[in-house]
Design a protein around this motif. Structure first.
Motif, mmCIF file in Angstrom:
data_model
loop_
_atom_site.group_PDB
_atom_site.id
_atom_site.type_symbol
_atom_site.label_atom_id
_atom_site.label_comp_id
_atom_site.label_asym_id
_atom_site.label_seq_id
_atom_site.Cartn_x
_atom_site.Cartn_y
_atom_site.Cartn_z
ATOM 1 N N GLN A 25 10.508 -7.347 -5.928
ATOM 2 C CA GLN A 25 9.859 -6.812 -7.137
ATOM 3 C C GLN A 25 10.314 -5.394 -7.478
ATOM 4 O OE1 GLN A 25 5.853 -8.326 -5.552
ATOM 5 N NE2 GLN A 25 5.534 -8.389 -7.752
ATOM 6 N N TRP A 120 7.449 -14.468 -0.036
ATOM 7 C CA TRP A 120 7.742 -15.655 -0.852
ATOM 8 C C TRP A 120 9.221 -15.974 -1.044
ATOM 9 C CZ3 TRP A 120 4.298 -14.217 -5.687
ATOM 10 C CH2 TRP A 120 2.963 -14.050 -5.270
ATOM 11 N N ASN A 163 3.502 -12.874 3.479
ATOM 12 C CA ASN A 163 2.576 -12.487 2.433
ATOM 13 C C ASN A 163 2.022 -13.722 1.742
ATOM 14 O OD1 ASN A 163 1.404 -10.506 0.416
ATOM 15 N ND2 ASN A 163 2.527 -11.888 -0.937
ATOM 16 N N GLU A 164 0.722 -13.800 1.646
ATOM 17 C CA GLU A 164 0.041 -14.854 0.884
ATOM 18 C C GLU A 164 0.739 -16.207 1.026
ATOM 19 O OE1 GLU A 164 -0.418 -13.504 -3.172
ATOM 20 O OE2 GLU A 164 -1.788 -11.922 -2.587
ATOM 21 N N TYR A 292 -8.062 -9.264 -5.495
ATOM 22 C CA TYR A 292 -7.981 -8.853 -6.899
ATOM 23 C C TYR A 292 -9.190 -9.267 -7.715
ATOM 24 C CZ TYR A 292 -3.082 -7.719 -6.130
ATOM 25 O OH TYR A 292 -1.930 -7.149 -5.668
ATOM 26 N N GLU A 351 -3.317 -5.291 -0.379
ATOM 27 C CA GLU A 351 -3.116 -5.253 -1.828
ATOM 28 C C GLU A 351 -4.470 -5.220 -2.517
ATOM 29 O OE1 GLU A 351 -0.668 -8.299 -3.668
ATOM 30 O OE2 GLU A 351 0.716 -8.283 -1.970
ATOM 31 N N TRP A 389 -1.916 -2.015 -4.810
ATOM 32 C CA TRP A 389 -0.835 -2.672 -5.538
ATOM 33 C C TRP A 389 -0.830 -2.121 -6.951
ATOM 34 C CZ3 TRP A 389 2.981 -5.767 -3.705
ATOM 35 C CH2 TRP A 389 3.896 -6.201 -4.675
ATOM 36 N N TRP A 397 6.810 -11.251 -10.901
ATOM 37 C CA TRP A 397 7.081 -12.674 -10.766
ATOM 38 C C TRP A 397 7.207 -13.362 -12.131
ATOM 39 C CZ3 TRP A 397 8.755 -12.617 -6.095
ATOM 40 C CH2 TRP A 397 8.137 -11.841 -5.115
ATOM 41 N N LEU A 405 1.176 -2.834 -13.384
ATOM 42 C CA LEU A 405 0.249 -2.672 -12.257
ATOM 43 C C LEU A 405 0.459 -1.364 -11.505
ATOM 44 C CD1 LEU A 405 0.638 -6.235 -12.118
ATOM 45 C CD2 LEU A 405 -1.397 -5.613 -10.841
HETATM 46 C C1 FCB Z 1 -0.060 -10.752 -5.362
HETATM 47 C C2 FCB Z 1 1.377 -10.662 -4.860
HETATM 48 C C3 FCB Z 1 2.075 -9.408 -5.305
HETATM 49 C C4 FCB Z 1 1.758 -9.050 -6.739
HETATM 50 C C5 FCB Z 1 0.272 -9.098 -7.009
HETATM 51 C C6 FCB Z 1 -0.128 -8.735 -8.413
HETATM 52 O O1 FCB Z 1 -0.484 -12.082 -5.315
HETATM 53 O O2 FCB Z 1 1.393 -10.689 -3.447
HETATM 54 O O3 FCB Z 1 3.442 -9.580 -5.072
HETATM 55 O O4 FCB Z 1 2.473 -9.840 -7.581
HETATM 56 O O5 FCB Z 1 -0.229 -10.356 -6.693
#
Ligand code: FCB
Length: 478
Positions: A25, A120, A163-164, A292, A351, A389, A397, A405
């Motif tokens: 990113q 990812w 990550n996630e 979030y 994040e 974040w 993405w 952001l």
């Molecule tokens: C999360 C991602 C990060 C970013 C934020 C907004 O899900 O891990 O890369 O895109 O959202």
């Protein structure tokens, strides 16, 4: 509720304050990756491509100096596998050395390092063989983790293996809007299991290779999960009753099953039938929480499309961010408590943030969410740091560059890629310097921002019960 009586909100000594990013990113020119290939097909919503992104690869020194000037003491960033192994079996030593230079520079600027091993993105050569499903994927992954740990292990304070992980599973193989853009539930289940194995492998390699962290403390490795509070859209009545199981199903399939699998060491339903994964049980020293928004599960004609798009139904009266995500700060408190109950381990916020081109909403968001982190700490959650974040506006993405952001504005079209701190950067600076949210900070940046939300640790009857990490069983409901 007037918030002043709760202020200042002081954070524990040694608390981490910083920002989070991911290689693809911000770095720019991640040309050997599957995301790069996908972007060239014109798939990004705003028609952009990551391109040179923020050119962090070359401008890291400028960014680190700015972070330092803004009072930050930590940074989360990622390594791109497509850079360190651009062609199968042919690692790029210069890229590894460059990461080392970059991490050394961050440390010289007083930033402790949280390093993500996979956010990812995969090398295109691996994607062509089937990505995480490829027969050699895990062997190649183990080699990748080893080379990163060998090149930079002494510089990293906190390791995020994946990550996630549920995002590639769900967005890549169920909803099908992230590469490889498939709608293939059986493949989703296979990838889920592969990612559990990948996490366990990375955890093992890190611990086999390193005996201590740079500060002499224990080596800390874990994953970063995408957590939401999932609740019924309606607060009462028949629809509430019907939405409750929907909410539970969404929670379980989007992160509960992953957490249960890691906590128990066995692949949880619906992604598996309990098969034990070698090295998985006990494979977290900390948990990274990305929070979030809340998901409000609503039954209606649009349920399926809502769930597929991330469940963006929003109860009336609540603000939304420019991503369309509802702003629900107390969800942060509840999610932190949920994670504490599941794992009983230290937590880092890896994040949290908000898309906002104006910056006023971001400042209110920051204040109200920090207050909930503080509330969780006061209630007994061992939260050790907050990594916002994000630092500079970057490539979001499939949303491209349209969503802002960053606490630092950066226009992707600007030939100079100038960095301009927003007011929210000064807000975070003031909080980091004071290690607290003070009345002055609230009055300067978001008067009234805390008032709508509960601040006392035990409000809404949420007394915290002991963690039950061994069984992975969670008893909490708000
Ligand atoms: C999360 C991602 C990060 C970013 C934020 C907004 O899900 O891990 O890369 O895109 O959202």
């Amino acid at each position: 509720m007037p918030s002043d009586s709760f202020l200042p909100l002081r954070f524990p000594e040694g608390f981490w304050w910083g920002n989070a990013s991911a290689g693809h990113q911000v770095e720019g020119d991640n040309v050997h990756s599957n995301w790069w290939a996908w972007e060239q097909l014109g798939k990004v919503n705003d028609g952009t491509r990551s391109g040179r992104a923020c050119d962090y690869w070359n401008r890291h020194a400028e960014d680190h100096a700015l972070m330092r000037a803004l009072g930050m003491n930590a940074l989360r960033l990622g390594v791109e596998w497509a850079r360190t192994e651009p062609a199968e079996g042919r690692p790029d030593e210069a890229a590894l050395a460059h990461y080392r230079t970059l991490l050394e520079d961050a440390r010289r600027n007083g930033l402790r390092i949280c390093l993500t091993l996979n956010h990812w993105v995969l090398p295109q050569w691996l994607a062509e063989q089937g990505g995480w499903e490829a027969p050699r994927a895990l062997e190649a992954w183990e080699a990748q983790v080893r080379r990163v740990v060998r090149a930079a292990g002494d510089l990293v304070d906190l390791w995020v293996t994946l990550n996630e992980p549920m995002v590639p599973v769900l967005a890549g193989y169920v909803a099908g809007y992230h590469p490889p853009c498939r709608v293939a539930p059986l493949a989703a289940a296979r990838v889920f299991e592969r990612l559990l194995r990948a996490h366990a492998i990375a955890y093992r390699v890190i611990h086999e290779s390193l005996s201590r962290a740079p500060d002499g403390g224990a080596v800390m490795a874990g994953f970063a999960g995408a957590y939401q509070l999932v609740e019924p859209f309606h607060e009462s009545g028949l629809r509430h009753a019907l939405e409750k199981p929907l909410a539970r199903a969404i929670e379980h399939s989007s992160f509960g099953a992953w957490d249960r699998s890691v906590a128990t060491g066995r692949v949880a339903v619906p992604y598996g039938l309990g098969r034990a994964i070698s090295g998985l049980a006990g494979s977290v020293d900390f948990v990274g929480v990305n929070y979030y928004t809340r998901i409000s599960a609503r039954l209606g004609l649009d349920t399926i499309s809502n769930v597929k798009s991330g469940g963006h139904a929003c109860p009336p009266g609540l603000e939304r961010t420019e991503m369309g995500w509802q702003v629900y700060p107390p969800g942060f408190f509840h999610v932190l408590d949920l994670v504490r109950r599941t794992f009983g381990k230290p937590i880092w916020i890896t994040e949290n943030g908000c898309a906002d081109s104006g910056d006023d909403a971001r400042r209110r968001y920051l204040l109200s969410h920090l207050a909930q982190v503080h509330r969780a700490i006061a209630a007994g959650c061992d939260v050790r740091g907050y990594l916002h974040w994000t630092f500079t506006d970057n490539f979001e993405w499939r949303e491209g560059f349209e969503k802002k952001l960053g606490i630092v504005a950066m226009d992707h079209e600007d030939p100079e890629l100038r960095r301009t701190p927003r007011q929210s950067a000064f807000l975070l600076r003031d909080v980091a310097r004071a290690n607290a949210v003070t009345p002055e900070i609230v009055h300067a940046h978001g008067p009234g921002a805390l008032d709508p939300w509960p601040l006392a640790p035990d409000s809404r009857g949420a007394a915290l019960a002991p963690a039950d990490a061994a069984s992975g069983r969670r008893t909490f409901r708000p």
